[in-house]
Each structure stands twice: as C-alpha cells, then as structure tokens.
Design a protein around this motif. Structure first.
Motif, PDB file in Angstrom:
ATOM      1  N   UNK A 184       9.945 -17.785  -3.423  1.00 57.70           N
ATOM      2  CA  UNK A 184       8.967 -18.811  -3.047  1.00 57.70           C
ATOM      3  C   UNK A 184       7.814 -18.928  -4.047  1.00 57.70           C
ATOM      4  N   UNK A 185       7.187 -17.828  -4.486  1.00 60.60           N
ATOM      5  CA  UNK A 185       6.138 -17.979  -5.496  1.00 60.60           C
ATOM      6  C   UNK A 185       6.654 -18.576  -6.806  1.00 60.60           C
ATOM      7  N   UNK A 186       7.903 -18.237  -7.167  1.00 59.65           N
ATOM      8  CA  UNK A 186       8.477 -18.798  -8.385  1.00 59.65           C
ATOM      9  C   UNK A 186       8.729 -20.297  -8.237  1.00 59.65           C
ATOM     10  N   UNK A 187       9.208 -20.710  -7.080  1.00 59.42           N
ATOM     11  CA  UNK A 187       9.387 -22.137  -6.822  1.00 59.42           C
ATOM     12  C   UNK A 187       8.053 -22.860  -6.962  1.00 59.42           C
ATOM     13  N   UNK A 188       7.006 -22.264  -6.423  1.00 59.53           N
ATOM     14  CA  UNK A 188       5.679 -22.875  -6.477  1.00 59.53           C
ATOM     15  C   UNK A 188       5.226 -23.097  -7.916  1.00 59.53           C
ATOM     16  N   UNK A 189       5.596 -22.193  -8.816  1.00 65.17           N
ATOM     17  CA  UNK A 189       5.265 -22.353 -10.231  1.00 65.17           C
ATOM     18  C   UNK A 189       6.193 -23.350 -10.913  1.00 65.17           C
ATOM     19  N   UNK A 190       7.493 -23.153 -10.750  1.00 67.42           N
ATOM     20  CA  UNK A 190       8.467 -23.922 -11.522  1.00 67.42           C
ATOM     21  C   UNK A 190       8.456 -25.396 -11.148  1.00 67.42           C
ATOM     22  N   UNK A 191       8.155 -25.721  -9.885  1.00 69.11           N
ATOM     23  CA  UNK A 191       8.145 -27.134  -9.484  1.00 69.11           C
ATOM     24  C   UNK A 191       7.036 -27.912 -10.185  1.00 69.11           C
ATOM     25  N   UNK A 192       6.063 -27.213 -10.743  1.00 66.66           N
ATOM     26  CA  UNK A 192       5.001 -27.883 -11.492  1.00 66.66           C
ATOM     27  C   UNK A 192       5.478 -28.306 -12.874  1.00 66.66           C
ATOM     28  N   UNK A 193       6.678 -27.886 -13.266  1.00 69.69           N
ATOM     29  CA  UNK A 193       7.248 -28.256 -14.561  1.00 69.69           C
ATOM     30  C   UNK A 193       8.550 -29.045 -14.390  1.00 69.69           C
ATOM     31  N   UNK A 194       9.372 -28.661 -13.443  1.00 65.20           N
ATOM     32  CA  UNK A 194      10.630 -29.358 -13.153  1.00 65.20           C
ATOM     33  C   UNK A 194      10.872 -29.249 -11.659  1.00 65.20           C
ATOM     34  N   UNK A 195      10.886 -30.373 -10.970  1.00 66.58           N
ATOM     35  CA  UNK A 195      10.830 -30.394  -9.510  1.00 66.58           C
ATOM     36  C   UNK A 195      11.914 -29.543  -8.852  1.00 66.58           C
ATOM     37  N   UNK A 196      11.501 -28.788  -7.853  1.00 67.60           N
ATOM     38  CA  UNK A 196      12.410 -27.903  -7.106  1.00 67.60           C
ATOM     39  C   UNK A 196      12.901 -28.537  -5.811  1.00 67.60           C
ATOM     40  N   UNK A 197      12.925 -29.869  -5.730  1.00 68.55           N
ATOM     41  CA  UNK A 197      13.315 -30.510  -4.476  1.00 68.55           C
ATOM     42  C   UNK A 197      14.743 -30.174  -4.065  1.00 68.55           C
ATOM     43  N   UNK A 198      15.649 -29.997  -5.042  1.00 71.79           N
ATOM     44  CA  UNK A 198      17.021 -29.612  -4.708  1.00 71.79           C
ATOM     45  C   UNK A 198      17.110 -28.116  -4.436  1.00 71.79           C
ATOM     46  N   UNK A 199      16.287 -27.355  -5.120  1.00 72.42           N
ATOM     47  CA  UNK A 199      16.309 -25.901  -4.986  1.00 72.42           C
ATOM     48  C   UNK A 199      16.009 -25.456  -3.569  1.00 72.42           C
ATOM     49  N   UNK A 200      15.062 -26.123  -2.899  1.00 68.31           N
ATOM     50  CA  UNK A 200      14.652 -25.658  -1.573  1.00 68.31           C
ATOM     51  C   UNK A 200      15.666 -25.990  -0.483  1.00 68.31           C
ATOM     52  N   UNK A 201      16.643 -26.832  -0.764  1.00 69.63           N
ATOM     53  CA  UNK A 201      17.575 -27.237   0.290  1.00 69.63           C
ATOM     54  C   UNK A 201      18.364 -26.059   0.879  1.00 69.63           C
ATOM     55  N   UNK A 202      19.005 -25.211   0.059  1.00 68.60           N
ATOM     56  CA  UNK A 202      19.698 -24.077   0.675  1.00 68.60           C
ATOM     57  C   UNK A 202      18.745 -23.091   1.352  1.00 68.60           C
ATOM     58  N   UNK A 203      17.507 -23.019   0.890  1.00 65.66           N
ATOM     59  CA  UNK A 203      16.516 -22.175   1.555  1.00 65.66           C
ATOM     60  C   UNK A 203      16.205 -22.721   2.955  1.00 65.66           C
ATOM     61  N   UNK A 204      16.120 -24.053   3.075  1.00 64.21           N
ATOM     62  CA  UNK A 204      15.878 -24.667   4.386  1.00 64.21           C
ATOM     63  C   UNK A 204      17.012 -24.368   5.357  1.00 64.21           C
ATOM     64  N   UNK A 205      18.229 -24.318   4.845  1.00 60.03           N
ATOM     65  CA  UNK A 205      19.374 -24.003   5.703  1.00 60.03           C
ATOM     66  C   UNK A 205      19.388 -22.530   6.102  1.00 60.03           C
ATOM     67  N   UNK A 206      19.053 -21.660   5.152  1.00 64.52           N
ATOM     68  CA  UNK A 206      19.161 -20.221   5.404  1.00 64.52           C
ATOM     69  C   UNK A 206      17.946 -19.654   6.133  1.00 64.52           C
ATOM     70  N   UNK A 207      16.772 -20.212   5.902  1.00 58.17           N
ATOM     71  CA  UNK A 207      15.531 -19.670   6.466  1.00 58.17           C
ATOM     72  C   UNK A 207      14.675 -20.808   7.032  1.00 58.17           C
ATOM     73  N   UNK A 208      15.142 -21.538   8.028  1.00 56.32           N
ATOM     74  CA  UNK A 208      14.444 -22.774   8.432  1.00 56.32           C
ATOM     75  C   UNK A 208      13.003 -22.567   8.868  1.00 56.32           C
ATOM     76  N   UNK A 209      12.742 -21.635   9.771  1.00 53.97           N
ATOM     77  CA  UNK A 209      11.382 -21.499  10.300  1.00 53.97           C
ATOM     78  C   UNK A 209      10.397 -21.064   9.219  1.00 53.97           C
ATOM     79  N   UNK A 210      10.798 -20.117   8.393  1.00 57.34           N
ATOM     80  CA  UNK A 210       9.926 -19.676   7.299  1.00 57.34           C
ATOM     81  C   UNK A 210       9.681 -20.817   6.315  1.00 57.34           C
ATOM     82  N   UNK A 211      10.707 -21.568   6.025  1.00 54.02           N
ATOM     83  CA  UNK A 211      10.554 -22.661   5.059  1.00 54.02           C
ATOM     84  C   UNK A 211       9.728 -23.803   5.623  1.00 54.02           C
TER      85      UNK A 211
END
Length: 367
Positions: free
Chosen positions: A111-138
C-alpha cells in the motif's frame, strides 16, 4: 499506419531505466535485465503481455525478498518524481504491474508503495486484485486516499474503485453495492484537479449502469453547487442521457417526447466498406409555437460476430430551435476497425434521436 502502442516498451525506454535501478541498487545487472526482457519471444508479445513480462523480468533481477525488492522499485520511482514531478505516465506502467503481479499477499508493504508509484504511473489497475482479496481494508484505504495532498493519489481513490473500470479486473461486489464508493466521491466532488473530477464523473457513470436512481439522486443534490459539480453531473449522466432517461433529460432542460418536432429528409449512404466513411444528413424542424430545447443524437445498430446487433449512441449537439425554425444537420461515422471496436459485414441500422426518441431511421449495408 500509426506505430503500435506496445512498441514504446523498447530499449530506448528500458536502457536508461535499468541504469537508474543500478544507481539505486548497485548489484543490479542492466545487461542481464535487458537480455531477459528482449528475449526471442518478445516481438510476439502484445501490449499487456509486454508490461507483465517486464515486471516479471525486473522481479527476477532484484532481491528475492519482496519487501526489499519493492523498496528498490519505490526508490527508483521517487527519483523520477523528484526529477520530473508527478505525472500520469503510461510508459512506466510496468512499475504498478510489479506490485499487481507480486504484492497482493503483502498488503502492509504494497500500500505505501502504491501511494508513491501512482504519482508517476497510475495504479488504478494495480488495486483491483487488492480490492478482491482485501475488500474492507482497501475500502478504508481508498477513502483515506481521497483526502491525500497529491492529486494523483486522490484520483486513484476514485479511478481504482470504479465498478466498471475499462480494461480493468472486475469487482462484482461494487457493481452489486456501490455504497463503499459514495463517501469517496463526496470527498472529491469539489476537488481542484480536473483529472480527479473527471474520474468522479466516470465513476458515477459506471454506477448508473446498475443503479440509475441512486446516481440521479446524487445528481439532484450536486446540481447548482458549483460549475465544477454541474460539469461532473452532466458527464456522469451521459449514459442515462443516451438511454433517453426522462429524469436525466429533465435535469438538463430537455423534455422527453417533445411534440411538434420533426426529422425530415434523412439521407445516407446505402452502403459503406469496412474502413470507409458513412455520411448522413437530415432536416430538423420545430413546428411548435414555442421554442424547443433539443438534444440530438444518432444510434447505429452494429452487426456483431455472433450475428446479433450491438447499439451505440453518439451525441450530435444540443440546440434550441425557435418556433418554425429549421436546421440542416450533416454528420458522418467512420467504419474503421480499432482495438476497441471491430466491424462486421451485414445490415446495419441508423436512427436519429431527439430527446431520447427515434424520429427517423433507415438501414444500410456494411461490406
């Protein structure tokens, strides 16, 4: 013929990237990484396959421990941000792919890495499997990101949680119940960044596919708050407007089923070749004794590979016609194949829509 997008993932892009990785982590071997990427199968790979392949090759050339490897990727990304500022750079999408492919098991590090990397190349696709695997946390994380100081991170909080993100992994739970999305959109509706507001509108347009009344209730509350929210609402309701939803039309001053309006003299090409241009024209007439606000669109019934038809609506313009006024309209539609649309021969239909209703139609052949 335009250059295929997949070809941007080439040595001129990856050679300086590999040099930077080595500066961040000296044991990195650029020649080994580049040899792994540009193997004898690389030319056969399509766009998505190439970005995933690059991410796998990068993983293979970094330390075995995921957190250590991720720290190197995050540090490289931060170097780019420090040098060039925050950007939506598509050519570096293999950096978010690195986390998507290898980091779903380690939420605390990813999650902290996503927060950094999305500022350079969007992580909109990256978070999708995270939403499936960890819905409430995400859901909680996406809500927190909606208040982030970076516009790129705030955009991710909306774009990544869209129910129908184009080319993105589906999240069925959000289609069934978009409740976790709504507080995020409320936080972002007055966002100063246009890219964020556009994502809010696109998210609402997605939600409207399954929950039109919910989106129309939000539209009613947001209309008139500010010109920016008015724009969001109109863009969010574009699918409902194309479907002729009476409530959506009324919000923007259009009455469904207007009387004394005619479409006459519809003319169009009797046939068009795949790759060619389909021309049509018609006369719009207001026969009423009062001015009429009109939304003009055209609908094409496309043949599909299965032999069924797929309907697509295209906006022409919005006009107000004085009593007795006539307006000539000329338009064309290209039948060129794209990755997002392939054309098939056979009978097609054209309809002219005024405030959501078909007032003229005809059939033509695609060859």
């Amino acid at each position: 013929m335009p250059e295929p997008l997949k070809n941007i993932f080439s040595p001129p892009l990856l050679e300086p990237f590999s040099d930077l990785v080595q500066k961040v982590w000296p044991p990195f071997a650029p020649d080994d990484f580049l040899q792994k990427v540009f193997d004898d199968q690389y030319e056969k790979l399509e766009l998505k396959q190439r970005t995933r392949h690059i991410a796998h090759c990068l993983r293979a050339c970094l330390p075995e421990d995921y957190r250590t490897a991720l720290g190197i990727v995050q540090a490289v990304t931060q170097r780019y941000i420090d040098q060039h500022g925050e950007k939506l750079t598509f050519q570096w999408i293999f950096l978010p792919e690195f986390i998507e492919a290898h980091g779903v098991h380690d939420l605390d590090a990813s999650l902290p890495a996503i927060e950094t990397i999305t500022r350079w190349s969007s992580c909109e696709f990256t978070v999708r499997p995270f939403l499936l695997a960890h819905p409430e946390r995400m859901y909680a994380q996406m809500l927190a990101w909606s208040k982030h100081p970076s516009a790129m991170v705030r955009r991710l909080s909306s774009e990544g949680i869209r129910p129908r993100l184009p080319w993105g992994m589906g999240v069925p739970a959000l289609k069934r119940d978009p409740a976790p999305i709504l507080p995020i959109l409320e936080n972002l509706k007055h966002d100063p960044a246009e890219t964020v507001r556009r994502s809010v509108a696109n998210n609402l347009n997605d939600i409207a596919k399954e929950h039109p009344d919910l989106v129309l209730d939000i539209a009613k509350r947001w209309l008139g708050l500010h010109p920016d929210t008015d724009w969001i609402v109109r863009h969010a309701c574009r699918g409902l407007l194309k479907n002729g939803n009476a409530r959506a039309l009324a919000y923007f001053g259009f009455e469904k089923g207007v009387a004394d309006v005619a479409v006459e003299g519809l003319q169009f090409s009797p046939s068009v070749n795949i790759g060619g241009r389909f021309d049509f024209s018609f006369l719009l007439i207001n026969r009423a004794a009062i001015p009429q606000s009109l939304r003009l669109e055209y609908q094409i019934d496309y043949q599909t590979l299965s032999g069924k038809t797929s309907q697509k609506v295209f906006k022409i313009k919005e006009v107000e016609l004085a009593p007795g006024q006539e307006m000539g309209i000329e338009r064309y539609q290209r039948f060129q194949d794209f990755t997002t649309r392939k054309h098939y021969p056979g009978e097609h239909a054209l309809r002219i829509l005024v405030n959501g209703l078909a007032l003229a139609e005809g059939k033509f052949m695609v060859k």
